[in-house]
Design an enzyme around this catalytic site. Structure first.
Site: not given
Ligand code: PLP
Length: 430
Positions: A52, A54, A198, A224, A227, A233
């Protein structure tokens, strides 16, 4: 692998092994998925999950964090260097909570947010009515042009002038073309809005230099890590410049800069203890992403997507925007006598994993839309090149054009097997 699990929990062990075989023997073409390195997984599966911590490095609420601090600091430094930003928060559990934190940092409930419409390629967290972003904020949206299916920056500007959002979000989950971050900045400046880029889908492409970076333009960048970036993740919130450009307007009584606002939104705002095993795995992925090999990888993702797109177009398929600049392709099956749902099931039956997807201005429903979305990041991680993507495109075209033809489906399964045998996945694991 799984030496310990096999002794204590044979059920979960068996399902993990089934999933490994599924990943090995299929063509993974969901554009948001990828295969991490074994090094990333080693960090992710480590004893760091026990701790932990925080707070932030040097300011923790629990003792015993001297090594965790080193790990988090290293992760932040790697992220800052790789993306060229002044501040990085590496604690978000995933992309959706990270976007939530950006909202929490910059907005009050009821404030107006302008994001891309879910049905036209945006994300749930960009203002969808059933998502927190659509429930607690006044969400307005932009889409793509009804003819070209491209972002029309003049149309977006007009919506912004009318709605006066406090936050504009650019970035998508299903847009096959380059995003013009400079154009979004101009719009944001005109209406005095924060700009959130994003880049969840495209961060690996940005690092590889095959998509422009939002860093010179955005106030906040969220990505993220699982990807195209090919990590575990997770997610990161990056702050290109910590000086808050709209501080006098939106935060006149706060002494916090943008970085401090973001950090406070993660904890104590939204999260408790960070996932230290995940943080360490992100660090490993960021080190990998800083290599020449990763640059080549990102370039190959785009080359592969372009070859796949050309092959499908030659076979008579309709692609949204007629092609791609990035890692993904949207096929509009309207003229193909097959729905997105049917196409997904059919391709699954020959070992190709894709996802059904709405196409812009779709007349069908999200559960049975007119399109499918496919991408090349995972296949490229296996080693696939243009000559392989040509074959993949031909298999997909043959299957979708002959849904009832058992001979063609059998041939497709055989060709999928040849391709997956050519590029073994995780051969080190048994
Ligand atoms: C995948 C994605 C997210 C969210 O990601 P998670 O890890 O699935 O919550 C947010 N914005 C965009 C544009 C994404 O492609």
């Amino acid at each position: 692998m799984l030496n310990y699990l096999s002794q204590t929990d044979s059920e979960i062990e068996a399902w993990i092994k089934h999933e490994l075989e599924r990943q090995r023997h299929g063509l993974e073409m969901i554009p948001s998925e990828n295969f991490t390195s074994l090094a990333v997984m080693e960090a992710l599966g480590s004893i760091l999950t026990n701790k932990y911590s925080e707070g932030y490095p040097g300011k923790r609420y629990y003792g015993g964090n001297e090594f965790i601090d080193e790990i988090e600091n290293l992760t932040r430094e790697r992220a800052k260097k790789l993306f060229g930003v002044e501040h990085a928060n590496v604690q978000p559990y995933s992309g959706s909570p990270a976007n939530q934190a950006v909202y929490f940092a910059l907005l009050n409930p009821g404030d107006t947010v302008l994001g891309m419409e879910l049905a036209q390629g945006g994300h749930l967290t960009h203002g969808y009515k059933l998502n927190f972003s659509g429930k607690y904020y006044k969400a307005v949206s932009y889409g793509v042009d009804s003819k070209t299916h491209l972002l029309n920056y003049e149309a977006i500007r007009e919506i912004a002038l009318k709605e006066k959002p406090k936050l504009i979000i650019c970035g998508a989950t299903a847009y096959p073309r380059t995003i013009d971050f400079a154009a979004f900045r101009k719009i944001a400046d005109e209406v005095k809005a924060y700009l959130l880029a994003d880049i969840s889908h495209i961060s690996g492409l940005i690092i590889a230099g095959v998509h422009p970076s939002p860093v010179p333009y955005a106030d906040v960048v969220m990505t993220t890590t699982h990807k195209t970036l090919r990590g575990p993740r997770g997610a990161m919130i990056l702050v290109p410049k910590v000086i808050d450009r709209w501080h006098e307007i939106y935060h006149p009584t706060s002494k916090r800069n943008l970085a401090e606002l973001i950090d406070a939104a993660i904890i104590p705002g939204l999260q408790g203890g960070p996932h230290n095993h995940q943080t360490a795995a992100i660090a490993v992925a960021l080190k990998e992403a800083a290599t020449v090999e990763f640059k080549t990888y990102g370039q190959q993702i785009v080359k592969n997507a372009k070859t796949l797109a050309e092959t499908l177009v030659k076979k008579g398929f309709t692609l949204i925007t007629s092609g791609t600049d990035n890692h993904l392709i949207l096929i509009d099956l309207t003229t193909q006598n097959i729905t997105g749902q049917q196409a997904q099931v059919l391709l699954d039956s020959v070992g190709i994993t894709v996802n059904k997807n709405l196409v812009p201005y779709d007349t069908r429903t999200p559960l049975d839309p007119s399109g499918i979305r496919l991408g090349t990041p995972a296949l490229t991680s296996r080693g696939f090149r243009e000559e392989d993507m040509l074959i993949v495109g031909e298999i997909i075209a043959a299957v979708l054009s002959n849904p009832q033809n058992e001979t063609i489906l059998a041939q497709a399964r055989q060709k999928v097997k040849e391709l997956t045998d050519k590029y073994p996945l995780y051969p080190e694991l048994n």
